[in-house]
Write an enzyme that holds these catalytic residues in place. Structure first.
Site, short mmCIF file in Angstrom:
data_model
loop_
_atom_site.label_atom_id
_atom_site.label_comp_id
_atom_site.label_asym_id
_atom_site.label_seq_id
_atom_site.Cartn_x
_atom_site.Cartn_y
_atom_site.Cartn_z
CG ASP A 61 -1.83 4.44 0.53
OD1 ASP A 61 -1.66 3.04 0.44
OD2 ASP A 61 -1.22 4.87 1.41
CB SER A 62 -5.35 2.24 2.54
OG SER A 62 -4.03 2.09 2.97
CE1 TYR A 117 -8.90 1.21 2.65
CE2 TYR A 117 -8.17 0.06 0.41
CZ TYR A 117 -8.97 1.00 1.20
OH TYR A 117 -9.89 1.86 0.32
N GLY A 118 -4.85 -2.98 5.85
CA GLY A 118 -4.25 -4.26 6.30
C GLY A 118 -4.88 -5.23 7.21
CB CYS A 140 -2.38 0.44 -1.30
SG CYS A 140 -2.93 -0.34 0.11
CG ASN A 141 3.12 -3.13 -0.87
OD1 ASN A 141 3.65 -3.98 -1.53
ND2 ASN A 141 3.58 -1.87 -0.41
CB THR A 142 -3.13 -4.11 2.00
OG1 THR A 142 -2.16 -3.97 2.95
CG2 THR A 142 -4.32 -4.74 2.22
CD GLU A 172 -0.55 6.63 9.68
OE1 GLU A 172 -1.44 6.83 10.23
OE2 GLU A 172 -0.39 6.59 8.34
CB CYS A 228 4.23 -1.43 4.00
SG CYS A 228 3.11 -0.24 4.73
CB THR A 229 3.61 2.89 0.72
OG1 THR A 229 2.15 2.87 1.16
CG2 THR A 229 3.55 2.31 -0.86
CG HIS A 230 3.09 3.90 6.54
ND1 HIS A 230 1.78 3.76 5.57
CD2 HIS A 230 2.54 4.70 7.29
CE1 HIS A 230 0.92 4.52 6.15
NE2 HIS A 230 1.25 5.28 7.09
#
Lengths: 254, 254
Positions: free
Chosen positions: B7-8, B39-40, B70-72, B147, B178-180
């Protein structure tokens, strides 16, 4: 006279704007490290490394002096830069501190910035050694808010309140310790009614007067290490008009 | 069986958690590119380059399959990775799309994610070709909110409302692209009462069943390209307990 201005991203454009206003004839080269922004969440050693690479790029453009228009980089990397470079190097911390010391009457000064800037203790050391009491608060959501264009309105007001409530009533002067924050100045002043809000960009531009000769062709070169989607919006949002943007990628490994 | 997860940053730990729950004996190596997150906000070519470098690091750790959590990166770099690597590569987009198609009754599906993920059109193409109507919204403030640990409360609710009001009443299923975002699931479900909220991490873990043998020593290695200040908080916040963290810096130039 050619002035180099470096920031981790677009926030330093508020410094560029203040410098341009005061020295309209000087030539300016700006580098924003948009491929690796934000610096505020990186470790100290990484911030130093990134800053050195960016400074070297600006030196290769033959600038006569370097402005580190990024509080995180100013807090962590200014000493190293001054040791490594042969041109004068200016950060945004000292001018902001001086202006706050000039303004405060109660001797209670607040500082807000990214987590890295606050954690570095750079503002706290300088202010404490001048004998004032320092109150700090890291405000990590302010930069993403500005980059969403949310510089006023309900969300912005509630985030301002979230971070600044604990400072309210304790300070008479607040330093905006991040170059994005001047864009939130209106909401911050509204919330902290009566408090002097210090914009370091203005203080820095003023402090350069004995080093900068206002001579040149008024040229402006804007370099960024990545042309991210939001970039043009932000450049126009801060500078207020379309400026040519160039990609500096490949200059150093990102 | 050794599973590589990339992931980023730290968001992919929600995927790690789902994979771990379903395959508790498998060995897992996780790499978070915290030196260059997020990365987004980067350009496509930069995202592809960063993702390839990270994949190569995990391949050097001899993983048997790679999850791009990571979706991006899934949106922009999955095809390149599948061409360059000799191990199976899985992204988070396809499983989320399949689960949404299974759940929707009205045929109106929403997708939220970073600006880059939404802009890539990856979800829209897959969903549209299956014959459903797609409603998208980029939500750049969600990651910084998570975050900051602000996964519930007034600010989170007002930001959720800010972004999701225009989807309300139009969709019966929403993909968290998005993984967040799974960490905001509760507030999102509260606001979009009655809408199916699809967490891609769960869908992905399930979809691996014919590729993953649940064998190994249950080892977990966590690598990050920068040990930023907030890292330990986030690792504990998502995984729910202390895990060893190693620095992968120097593996590739950041």
């Amino acid at each position: 006279m050619k002035i180099g201005i470096f920031d981790s991203g677009v926030g330093g454009l508020t410094v560029l704007k203040a410098v341009r206003r005061r020295y309209p004839r000087a030539d300016i080269v700006y580098l924003g490290d948009t491929a690796r922004v934000p610096y505020g969440i990186r470790s100290k050693s990484t911030i130093v490394r990134f800053t050195l690479e960016c400074a070297e790029f600006l030196v290769s453009k033959e600038v006569d002096l370097l402005i580190v228009a990024c509080n995180t980089a100013s807090a962590h990397a200014l000493d190293v830069l001054r040791k490594e470079l042969s041109i004068p190097v200016f950060g945004v911390i000292e001018p902001g501190v001086k202006e706050a010391l000039r303004l405060t009457k109660s001797g209670n000064v607040g500082v807000i910035g990214t987590s890295a800037t606050i954690r570095s203790g750079a503002y706290q050391r300088k202010l404490s050694s001048a004998g004032v009491r320092v109150f700090t608060k890291a405000c990590p959501l302010f930069v993403p808010l500005v980059e969403e264009g949310l510089v006023e309105g309900d969300i912005t007001r509630s985030v301002v309140e979230h971070y600044l409530s604990e400072l309210k009533g304790k300070i008479d002067t607040l330093i905006l310790g991040c170059t994005h924050y001047p864009l939130l100045k209106k909401e911050i002043e509204n919330f902290l009614r009566g408090v002097n809000v210090v914009d370091s960009s203005e203080a820095l531009a003023l402090s350069l007067s004995s080093f900068v000769r206002d001579e040149g062709s008024s040229s402006l070169e804007l370099y960024f290490t990545d042309l991210s989607q939001n970039l043009e919006f932000m450049v126009n949002f801060i500078l207020g008009k379309g400026e040519g943007i160039r990609l500096a990628r490949g200059v150093f490994a990102t």
